[in-house]
Design a protein around this motif. Structure first.
Motif, PDB file in Angstrom:
ATOM      1  N   HIS A 241       0.918  -1.227   0.235  1.00  0.00           N
ATOM      2  CA  HIS A 241      -0.038   0.052   0.012  1.00  0.00           C
ATOM      3  C   HIS A 241       0.824   1.239   0.112  1.00  0.00           C
ATOM      4  CE1 HIS A 241      -3.734  -2.305   0.792  1.00  0.00           C
ATOM      5  NE2 HIS A 241      -2.748  -3.045   1.652  1.00  0.00           N
ATOM      6  N   ASP A 242       2.146   0.966  -0.197  1.00  0.00           N
ATOM      7  CA  ASP A 242       3.096   2.129  -0.267  1.00  0.00           C
ATOM      8  C   ASP A 242       2.988   3.169   1.041  1.00  0.00           C
ATOM      9  OD1 ASP A 242       4.987   3.839  -1.759  1.00  0.00           O
ATOM     10  OD2 ASP A 242       3.378   5.000  -2.637  1.00  0.00           O
ATOM     11  N   TYR A 243       2.996   2.697   2.071  1.00  0.00           N
ATOM     12  CA  TYR A 243       3.224   3.161   3.470  1.00  0.00           C
ATOM     13  C   TYR A 243       4.526   3.764   3.596  1.00  0.00           C
ATOM     14  CZ  TYR A 243      -1.767   2.627   4.855  1.00  0.00           C
ATOM     15  OH  TYR A 243      -3.094   2.527   5.163  1.00  0.00           O
ATOM     16  N   ARG A 244       4.573   5.097   4.181  1.00  0.00           N
ATOM     17  CA  ARG A 244       5.884   5.555   4.537  1.00  0.00           C
ATOM     18  C   ARG A 244       6.032   5.663   5.885  1.00  0.00           C
ATOM     19  NH1 ARG A 244       4.004   8.272   0.303  1.00  0.00           N
ATOM     20  NH2 ARG A 244       3.421  10.248   1.665  1.00  0.00           N
ATOM     21  N   GLU A 245       7.270   6.040   6.328  1.00  0.00           N
ATOM     22  CA  GLU A 245       7.699   6.288   7.965  1.00  0.00           C
ATOM     23  C   GLU A 245       6.440   7.274   8.447  1.00  0.00           C
ATOM     24  OE1 GLU A 245       9.506   5.255  11.233  1.00  0.00           O
ATOM     25  OE2 GLU A 245       9.830   4.442   9.122  1.00  0.00           O
ATOM     26  N   GLU A 246       6.109   8.418   7.763  1.00  0.00           N
ATOM     27  CA  GLU A 246       5.214   9.231   8.298  1.00  0.00           C
ATOM     28  C   GLU A 246       3.786   8.860   8.496  1.00  0.00           C
ATOM     29  OE1 GLU A 246       4.786  12.417   5.636  1.00  0.00           O
ATOM     30  OE2 GLU A 246       4.702  11.380   3.719  1.00  0.00           O
ATOM     31  N   HIS A 247       3.515   7.782   7.713  1.00  0.00           N
ATOM     32  CA  HIS A 247       1.894   6.994   7.663  1.00  0.00           C
ATOM     33  C   HIS A 247       2.088   6.258   9.098  1.00  0.00           C
ATOM     34  CE1 HIS A 247       2.006   7.656   3.367  1.00  0.00           C
ATOM     35  NE2 HIS A 247       0.548   7.939   3.503  1.00  0.00           N
ATOM     36  N   PHE A 248       3.116   5.779   9.566  1.00  0.00           N
ATOM     37  CA  PHE A 248       3.295   4.871  10.902  1.00  0.00           C
ATOM     38  C   PHE A 248       3.048   5.897  11.796  1.00  0.00           C
ATOM     39  CE2 PHE A 248       4.885   1.989   7.597  1.00  0.00           C
ATOM     40  CZ  PHE A 248       4.025   1.136   7.721  1.00  0.00           C
ATOM     41  N   ASP A 249       3.850   6.949  11.843  1.00  0.00           N
ATOM     42  CA  ASP A 249       3.836   8.057  12.896  1.00  0.00           C
ATOM     43  C   ASP A 249       2.469   8.749  13.204  1.00  0.00           C
ATOM     44  OD1 ASP A 249       6.563   7.520  13.267  1.00  0.00           O
ATOM     45  OD2 ASP A 249       7.296   9.446  12.168  1.00  0.00           O
ATOM     46  N   PHE A 250       1.862   9.024  12.019  1.00  0.00           N
ATOM     47  CA  PHE A 250       0.414   9.687  12.007  1.00  0.00           C
ATOM     48  C   PHE A 250      -0.276   8.413  12.770  1.00  0.00           C
ATOM     49  CE2 PHE A 250      -3.764  10.435   9.961  1.00  0.00           C
ATOM     50  CZ  PHE A 250      -3.668  11.839  10.567  1.00  0.00           C
ATOM     51  N   ILE A 251      -0.313   7.186  12.317  1.00  0.00           N
ATOM     52  CA  ILE A 251      -1.195   6.225  13.212  1.00  0.00           C
ATOM     53  C   ILE A 251      -0.719   6.301  14.576  1.00  0.00           C
ATOM     54  CG2 ILE A 251      -1.638   3.684  13.326  1.00  0.00           C
ATOM     55  CD1 ILE A 251      -1.287   3.592  10.352  1.00  0.00           C
ATOM     56  N   GLN A 252       0.574   6.254  14.924  1.00  0.00           N
ATOM     57  CA  GLN A 252       0.880   5.974  16.357  1.00  0.00           C
ATOM     58  C   GLN A 252       0.411   7.401  17.020  1.00  0.00           C
ATOM     59  OE1 GLN A 252       4.797   6.424  18.823  1.00  0.00           O
ATOM     60  NE2 GLN A 252       5.117   5.209  16.921  1.00  0.00           N
ATOM     61  N   GLN A 253       0.575   8.662  16.482  1.00  0.00           N
ATOM     62  CA  GLN A 253      -0.067   9.785  17.199  1.00  0.00           C
ATOM     63  C   GLN A 253      -1.394   9.624  17.361  1.00  0.00           C
ATOM     64  OE1 GLN A 253      -0.126  13.215  14.363  1.00  0.00           O
ATOM     65  NE2 GLN A 253      -2.217  13.760  15.169  1.00  0.00           N
ATOM     66  N   GLY A 290      -0.239  -5.880  41.720  1.00  0.00           N
ATOM     67  CA  GLY A 290       0.688  -4.914  42.221  1.00  0.00           C
ATOM     68  C   GLY A 290       2.107  -5.592  42.148  1.00  0.00           C
ATOM     69  N   PHE A 291       2.507  -6.643  41.328  1.00  0.00           N
ATOM     70  CA  PHE A 291       3.933  -6.994  41.077  1.00  0.00           C
ATOM     71  C   PHE A 291       4.732  -6.011  40.551  1.00  0.00           C
ATOM     72  CE2 PHE A 291       2.566 -11.952  40.222  1.00  0.00           C
ATOM     73  CZ  PHE A 291       2.114 -11.873  41.412  1.00  0.00           C
ATOM     74  N   PRO A 292       6.060  -6.003  41.263  1.00  0.00           N
ATOM     75  CA  PRO A 292       6.909  -5.073  40.763  1.00  0.00           C
ATOM     76  C   PRO A 292       7.235  -5.130  39.180  1.00  0.00           C
ATOM     77  CG  PRO A 292       8.207  -7.154  41.716  1.00  0.00           C
ATOM     78  CD  PRO A 292       6.800  -7.063  41.965  1.00  0.00           C
ATOM     79  N   PHE A 293       7.520  -3.906  38.790  1.00  0.00           N
ATOM     80  CA  PHE A 293       7.463  -3.681  37.298  1.00  0.00           C
ATOM     81  C   PHE A 293       8.482  -2.440  37.002  1.00  0.00           C
ATOM     82  CE2 PHE A 293       6.325  -2.043  32.990  1.00  0.00           C
ATOM     83  CZ  PHE A 293       6.230  -3.037  32.222  1.00  0.00           C
ATOM     84  N   SER A 294       9.620  -2.813  36.220  1.00  0.00           N
ATOM     85  CA  SER A 294      10.688  -1.904  35.930  1.00  0.00           C
ATOM     86  C   SER A 294      11.020  -1.627  34.580  1.00  0.00           C
ATOM     87  CB  SER A 294      11.970  -2.067  36.808  1.00  0.00           C
ATOM     88  OG  SER A 294      12.458  -3.619  36.377  1.00  0.00           O
ATOM     89  N   VAL A 295      10.189  -1.736  33.847  1.00  0.00           N
ATOM     90  CA  VAL A 295      10.336  -1.613  32.407  1.00  0.00           C
ATOM     91  C   VAL A 295       9.868  -0.187  31.880  1.00  0.00           C
ATOM     92  CG1 VAL A 295      10.073  -2.282  29.815  1.00  0.00           C
ATOM     93  CG2 VAL A 295      10.089  -4.242  31.769  1.00  0.00           C
ATOM     94  N   PRO A 296      10.738   0.866  31.288  1.00  0.00           N
ATOM     95  CA  PRO A 296      10.389   1.778  30.992  1.00  0.00           C
ATOM     96  C   PRO A 296       9.619   2.130  29.579  1.00  0.00           C
ATOM     97  CG  PRO A 296      12.703   1.554  30.482  1.00  0.00           C
ATOM     98  CD  PRO A 296      12.150   0.485  30.898  1.00  0.00           C
ATOM     99  N   ALA A 297       8.933   3.079  29.280  1.00  0.00           N
ATOM    100  CA  ALA A 297       8.250   3.354  28.119  1.00  0.00           C
ATOM    101  C   ALA A 297       9.376   3.288  26.708  1.00  0.00           C
ATOM    102  CB  ALA A 297       7.528   4.694  27.905  1.00  0.00           C
ATOM    103  N   TYR A 298       8.812   2.748  25.683  1.00  0.00           N
ATOM    104  CA  TYR A 298       9.713   2.561  24.649  1.00  0.00           C
ATOM    105  C   TYR A 298       8.894   2.873  23.339  1.00  0.00           C
ATOM    106  CZ  TYR A 298      13.034   0.305  21.360  1.00  0.00           C
ATOM    107  OH  TYR A 298      13.766  -0.046  20.430  1.00  0.00           O
ATOM    108  N   VAL A 299       9.377   3.801  22.579  1.00  0.00           N
ATOM    109  CA  VAL A 299       8.750   4.346  21.319  1.00  0.00           C
ATOM    110  C   VAL A 299       9.563   4.388  20.091  1.00  0.00           C
ATOM    111  CG1 VAL A 299       6.780   5.411  22.573  1.00  0.00           C
ATOM    112  CG2 VAL A 299       8.874   6.680  21.850  1.00  0.00           C
ATOM    113  N   VAL A 300      10.689   3.949  20.235  1.00  0.00           N
ATOM    114  CA  VAL A 300      11.880   4.197  19.211  1.00  0.00           C
ATOM    115  C   VAL A 300      11.408   3.205  17.923  1.00  0.00           C
ATOM    116  CG1 VAL A 300      14.270   3.816  18.508  1.00  0.00           C
ATOM    117  CG2 VAL A 300      13.534   4.489  20.773  1.00  0.00           C
TER     118      VAL A 300
END
Length: 473
Positions: A241-253, A290-300
């Motif tokens: 469908h000829d999606y580019r990087e900006e399309h996926f950024d638009f979806i994520q936004q 309430g289990f411990p959780f130490s994974v930070p956010a990841y959006v790269v």
């Protein structure tokens, strides 16, 4: 001075009181210990409610959380469970999982999966699929509306519902991003329900930051997690469908903006490539137990996004706007991520075209003319001479009357004429009306001529037969 006996009685009474006090203290300590141990046990009434359209991957992601390699798809309202084990306290329980069918006609079954008494102990997971990105936002809006309508029908007391909403706001405000790689220590569980933590006594002196303008504007009072399944389909979208990087950024936004409005966490997962599936399990048991959780956010990485509830804000989302060149952040989602129009070739049945009737007859006429003798005689009809020659009476057989010599032969010119009339009769049936002013053939006259010719030939035969008889007499 008291008597010795009385003094001894008083001492005995005091000793009995001391023994009773020690016994009560022991029982109180035992009861306290049992009560504290029971409060730390994992409850068995916690639930997950999974919503989403059909073919969005609900069954697959639940099976992955269970560790089941052979998922079975049901209909209506499905029930599963996930085995949860607390390695820190050597405890285990079962987490109930309710999966609702994607058909909106089954939404009435929500009363069994989410009754009023279990709202405070349920985490809602909304599943959408990356293979059809053009329907993601529509699906999210549809299922949150269905969830809101169901909660309204439960008629939960307003004060109780307001407390649920305030607990989600409190969770956002108190969120602290963990540092990656830090050592995890077992924290004390805060309150009996980690999904809706209560405010502690020291929270009044703690300064909490206000929420953003778009944060929790649609607070349902129920914790939400949005799961985007089949993130491995991103490469197929680029190719087909000829999606580019900006399309996926638009979806994520747009997805992150939606999650910010509802206070939801966000996961991009892929069971096929095993991305974020284990992380999703750890986050769910963290929020529920309430289990411990130490994974930070990841959006790269665009196919393994993780945004915990409380981390995101408008400023972080605006970073995605930098790569948008052919579109604007405020554009409508459906205008940019439009559903493709499938143009499939129309398969038609093979048609058999019948040949024109006159063309067919002309072909037959030309074939007949090729086999027609030079004398003009029709091969399909024997001549009178041939009839006479083949007649048993013409051969002078014993059983036949004597005709006296050779039979009378018809004149060649007359035979040709009679056969020509018959040929014209049959050719008239094959005639085609062509030209602007076609010549009409008088079929009636041709028929009369043919009948007269046949009558003349019959009379001629009778005359020729009667002549020898008269001479014999």
């Amino acid at each position: 001075m008291a008597p010795i006996g009385e003094k001894t009685a008083l001492n005995v009474t005091a000793d009995e009181n001391i023994d009773d006090d020690d016994g009560q203290n022991i029982w109180a300590a035992i009861l306290s210990e049992v009560q504290s141990s029971s409060s730390t046990k994992l409850p068995a009434y916690k639930s997950i409610l999974v919503l989403g359209d059909n073919e969005s991957g609900k069954t697959t992601i639940v099976a992955r959380l269970q560790g089941n390699e052979d998922p079975k798809k049901g209909i209506g309202l499905e029930y599963h469970y996930i085995d949860v084990k607390d390695d820190y306290r050597d405890d285990q329980t079962r987490l109930n999982v309710w999966t609702l069918d994607g058909d909106p006609n089954y939404t009435g079954l929500l009363r069994f999966a989410l009754p009023p008494e279990n709202v405070a102990h349920t985490l809602v997971v909304i599943v959408v699929c990356m293979t059809h990105p053009w329907s993601i936002m529509e699906s999210l809006r549809k299922w949150t509306t269905i969830l809101r309508d169901h909660l309204d029908r439960l008629r939960i007391p307003r004060d109780e519902m307001r407390e649920y909403e305030q607990s989600l706001v409190r969770h956002f405000q108190e969120y602290v991003e963990p540092e990656e790689g830090q050592s995890v220590q077992l924290p004390p569980r805060r309150g009996p329900n980690p999904l809706h933590p209560t405010a502690s006594s020291g929270d009044d002196d703690k300064a909490l930051l206000p929420l953003g303008e778009t944060t929790l504007t649609n607070n349902l009072g129920v914790p939400l997690v949005v799961v985007v399944t089949k993130s491995d389909a991103i490469s197929s979208l680029e190719k087909d469908h000829d999606y580019r990087e900006e399309h996926f950024d638009f979806i994520q936004q747009h997805i992150r903006g939606f999650c910010l409005n509802y206070g939801a966490a966000l996961f991009y997962t892929s069971v096929k490539e095993d991305k974020n599936c284990e992380l999703l399990y750890k986050y769910i048991v963290h929020r529920i137990y309430g289990f411990p959780f130490s994974v930070p956010a990841y959006v790269v990485e665009r196919d393994s996004v993780f945004v915990p509830a409380g981390w995101d804000n408008e400023k972080k989302i605006s970073i995605l706007h930098e790569n948008m060149n052919s579109m604007r952040p405020e554009d409508t989602y459906e205008d940019i991520i439009a559903k493709p129009v499938l143009r499939r070739p129309v398969q038609r049945d093979a048609e058999t075209v019948a040949e024109d009737e006159q063309v067919f007859l002309l072909k037959q006429q030309s074939q007949l003319s090729k086999v027609l003798p030079a004398g003009g005689e029709s091969p399909a009809r024997p001549t009178a001479v041939q009839k006479a020659a083949s007649s048993p009476r013409a051969s002078g057989s014993p059983g036949s009357p004597a005709l006296g010599g050779t039979p009378k032969k018809l004149d060649g010119a007359k035979a040709a004429t009679s056969e020509g009339v018959l040929a014209n009769f049959f050719n008239s049936l094959l005639s085609k009306k062509t030209g602007p002013a076609p010549v009409k053939t008088d079929k009636a006259s041709v028929s009369r001529d043919a009948a007269a010719e046949l009558d003349r030939m019959t009379r001629s035969k009778k005359t020729s037969t009667a002549s020898p008889a008269s001479k014999a007499s």
